[in-house]
Design an enzyme around this catalytic site. Structure first.
Site, PDB file in Angstrom:
ATOM      1  N   HIS A  81       0.746  -1.166  -0.035  1.00 33.99           N
ATOM      2  CA  HIS A  81       0.066  -0.158   0.087  1.00 33.99           C
ATOM      3  C   HIS A  81       0.766   1.027  -0.003  1.00 33.99           C
ATOM      4  CE1 HIS A  81      -3.539   2.016   0.149  1.00 33.99           C
ATOM      5  NE2 HIS A  81      -4.129   1.192   1.028  1.00 33.99           N
TER       6      HIS A  81
ATOM      7  N   TYR B  46     -13.719   5.479  10.045  1.00 36.40           N
ATOM      8  CA  TYR B  46     -12.837   6.046   9.151  1.00 36.40           C
ATOM      9  C   TYR B  46     -13.662   5.326   7.631  1.00 36.40           C
ATOM     10  CZ  TYR B  46      -8.364   6.362   6.321  1.00 36.40           C
ATOM     11  OH  TYR B  46      -7.404   6.643   5.572  1.00 36.40           O
TER      12      TYR B  46
ATOM     13  N   THR C 176      -5.260  10.273  -0.102  1.00 37.28           N
ATOM     14  CA  THR C 176      -6.665  10.102   0.395  1.00 37.28           C
ATOM     15  C   THR C 176      -6.993  11.030   1.438  1.00 37.28           C
ATOM     16  OG1 THR C 176      -6.051   8.577   2.052  1.00 37.28           O
ATOM     17  CG2 THR C 176      -6.677   7.355  -0.149  1.00 37.28           C
TER      18      THR C 176
ATOM     19  N   SER D  11     -12.535   5.666   3.623  1.00 31.78           N
ATOM     20  CA  SER D  11     -11.276   6.534   2.842  1.00 31.78           C
ATOM     21  C   SER D  11     -12.144   7.077   1.745  1.00 31.78           C
ATOM     22  CB  SER D  11     -10.562   5.344   2.361  1.00 31.78           C
ATOM     23  OG  SER D  11      -9.425   5.945   1.529  1.00 31.78           O
TER      24      SER D  11
END
Length: 653
Positions: free
Chosen positions: A375, A487, A500, A489
């Site tokens: 990532h 959260y 992001t 994204s």
């Protein structure tokens, strides 16, 4: 986590082309059209120079949004203390930090204010990559069962992936553009007009069509890249001239060239022949599969890798690092088991993986296919575009068919052999044991709810994304009677080097709705009106986040500026409320595409849930992960099912 909100791509496949190759005395000449998946009239990076820069929000606006996100999570006394602390920050160190951040941004107009900080936070984290960071995305199966044969599907995916890469390198991959009205802008006229404009103003030309080019800077990171473990902070290695792919099978490593000496892609029958040779290799499973070492704490893996290099393995590790990407051939049969699918693509047993590669294309024994990706180098927008493009070609215009015969030429497979001393073997044995204990501590489940669809939500004039987020809030409230840091994204790829932004879906409005829903004292009409309000506010928050007007990245950057200039750390960043909000008990990311069977990721917080979700045309789906010592994903899925049923009753009235 990663963001996947983007426009659909159409007309991705070029006409079927001849696959013949012609041998000459000096070199092999191939049909030039075979080399490229796309031949865009508009160069791939045409809009990059004129992309708008990610804005730095006004300080007061960010703190206002921050307090609104805190309000549903805190008691009145806690919120009062948080408000006082936030105002003190605004009136004191906040102003100076904002000025320094703005000045730094003005001096670095080639990038965004968050880009370097975001790379840094990923590369400095010492936690293992699988489960903690690497997400999974799984392709829909081919509708023709014979094309799901492991050898056939892996060959077709390999060919299309390399054609995608070559199109990107030649700058003829279609630029990523979000079309507000595709019928008017996703047209030859749009491409002709914007293609003729100079790069410095091309974005503005697209804007006149109400089309918004997206940042393409992450796309080169797909290929030839590996995250190298180093103590304290990792680095991303990139090879721009690789000709080979890495293949893993039974814990063994192989490599072969997919480009010939002249840079041409091997013919389909030659690709087939190389993979066929690997699949017919009778070598036993690796006794000490080194891939499991990539499942560890980054500092520990860094020390172990240094030892491997010192004991004669530097060249073979370099071969892995520089490979175009990793193709993983698993023997596991997934069948219809969604549990097996999620476990295999999220973590597996680590014996046939190399989690450090930019991405691994994994194909099981029965042809189920998907991607696990590292990532730090990029986000879901780049991965999903690649995913959709190669899926479209392999299912509509595959190059290899069940009756295709392997070639007898250009077979360059080599098995990569490591020199392992006793110390290296002990590394592997220890990692296998520890990784098994870790992934077995996970609780994984999923939901496919057919009572609600994307279309039904839109018909009722509520955002499908809001409906799913309401379901998550209601499910958690049903189980625990409270609300927690959540959260979601959201991509900021409409801006140069955007990454992001966090959208905070737990609001005062969603809190009121969930409490009213579970009190059973509110009429359906009142609940319906509350849901409409939730949806309206939710859509505003999504829009703000996508336009770079959230608060999370801004406040994070202010904290990093204080560190960078050796200034005292503001009290706000060590406060109870800031840490409570940023402990993402519900970490969520949406993943909606016709080519996707499923996707997901691990929990971000030990006490939390990781929720990868999709609003499909015919159902709502979510993959839920958590740790057994703190949560039960099946219980959450059951509560989520109940919440979706409750919402369905409201929408049905």
């Amino acid at each position: 986590m990663y963001a996947l909100n983007k426009c659909p791509h159409k007309n991705l496949c070029i006409k079927s082309i001849a696959q013949r190759s012609y041998a000459s005395k000096s070199k092999t000449i191939r049909d030039v059209n075979y080399q490229y998946l796309q031949r865009s009239k508009v160069p791939t990076m045409h809009f990059q120079k004129s992309l708008p820069r990610l804005p730095i929000p006004v300080l007061n606006k960010s703190t206002e949004r921050y307090l609104k996100a805190l309000q549903p999570l805190l008691t009145d006394d806690q919120f009062s203390a948080a408000t006082s602390r936030t105002n003190n920050f605004i009136n004191n160190e906040g102003k100076a930090l904002q000025e320094k951040l703005v000045a730094k941004d003005k001096a670095n107009k080639h990038t965004s204010y968050i880009s370097d900080y975001w790379f840094d936070i990923y590369l400095r984290d010492r936690k293992p990559l699988p489960i903690n960071y690497n997400p999974l995305i799984v392709f829909q199966n081919d509708t023709r069962p014979e094309y799901n044969n492991q050898l056939i599907r892996s060959t077709n995916l390999l060919i299309s992936a390399v054609r995608f890469m070559e199109s990107l390198k030649a700058q003829i991959l279609e630029p990523e553009v979000f079309h507000m009205n595709p019928k008017k802008s996703n047209t030859p006229l749009f491409r002709t007009v914007t293609g003729l404009l100079p790069e410095a103003v091309s974005w503005y030309g697209a804007y006149l069509f109400k089309a918004f080019p997206l940042d393409m800077s992450q796309f080169p990171g797909l290929f030839g890249a590996t995250r190298i473990p180093l103590e304290t902070k990792d680095k991303i290695f990139r090879a721009t001239d690789s000709r080979h792919v890495l293949v893993q099978r039974r814990g063994n490593f192989y490599a072969f060239d997919v480009l010939d000496a002249d840079g041409n892609i091997l013919a389909p029958t030659e690709m087939l022949a190389n993979l066929n040779k690997i699949m017919n290799d009778n070598a036993p499973a690796a006794e000490h599969p080194l891939g499991v070492l990539t499942c560890q704490n980054r500092n520990e893996w860094a020390r172990q890798r240094a030892h491997l290099e010192q004991t004669g393995n530097k060249e073979v590790l370099s071969k892995i690092d520089s490979a175009i990407f990793n193709l993983v051939l698993d023997e596991e049969i997934i069948g219809d088991s969604k549990h097996a699918l999620l476990k295999s693509y999220l973590h597996g047993d680590g014996l046939n993986r190399w989690f450090d590669k930019s991405f691994s294309l994994i194909i099981t024994g029965d042809g189920v296919s998907g991607i696990n990706f590292e990532h730090s180098w990029g986000d879901g927008v780049a991965v999903l575009r690649f995913f959709e493009d190669i899926y479209a070609e392999t299912t509509k215009k595959p190059f290899v068919h069940p009756d295709t015969k392997p070639a007898s030429s250009n077979i360059s497979v080599t098995k990569l052999d490591f020199k392992l001393d006793d110390k290296s073997k002990q590394f592997v044995d220890k990692a296998k044991k520890e990784y098994k204990e870790w992934y077995e501590s996970l609780s994984i489940d999923y939901i496919l709810y057919e009572g609600l669809t994307k279309g039904a939500c839109k018909k009722y004039k509520v955002s499908p994304d809001c409906v799913m987020q309401l379901g998550f809030q209601a499910a958690y409230h049903l189980l625990h009677g409270k609300f927690v840091g959540t959260y979601e994204s959201c991509s900021t790829s409409a801006f140069k080097h955007g990454r992001t932004e966090t959208m905070r879906p737990c609001t005062e409005k969603t809190k009121a709705f969930c409490e009213a829903l579970h009190l059973n004292k509110t009429s359906r009409g009142e609940l319906s009106a509350m849901m409409q309000e939730c949806s309206k506010y939710h859509s505003e928050l999504v829009k703000d986040a996508a336009m770079g007007q959230g608060f999370d990245r801004h406040m994070f950057a202010l904290m990093k500026i204080a560190e960078e200039f050796n200034l005292p750390r503001p009290e706000l960043f060590d406060s109870y409320e800031y840490n409570y909000l940023n402990k993402s008990i519900l970490s969520t990311s949406t993943l909606s595409s016709p080519s996707v069977m499923g996707g997901g990721f691990g929990p971000v917080a030990t006490e939390g849930f990781g929720i990868g979700y999709s609003a499909f045309p015919d159902k709502l789906g979510a993959a839920v992960t958590s740790y057994k010592s703190h949560n039960n994903s099946t219980e959450f899925v059951q509560a989520l099912h109940q919440s979706f049923e409750d919402i369905t009753k409201i929408i049905s009235t």
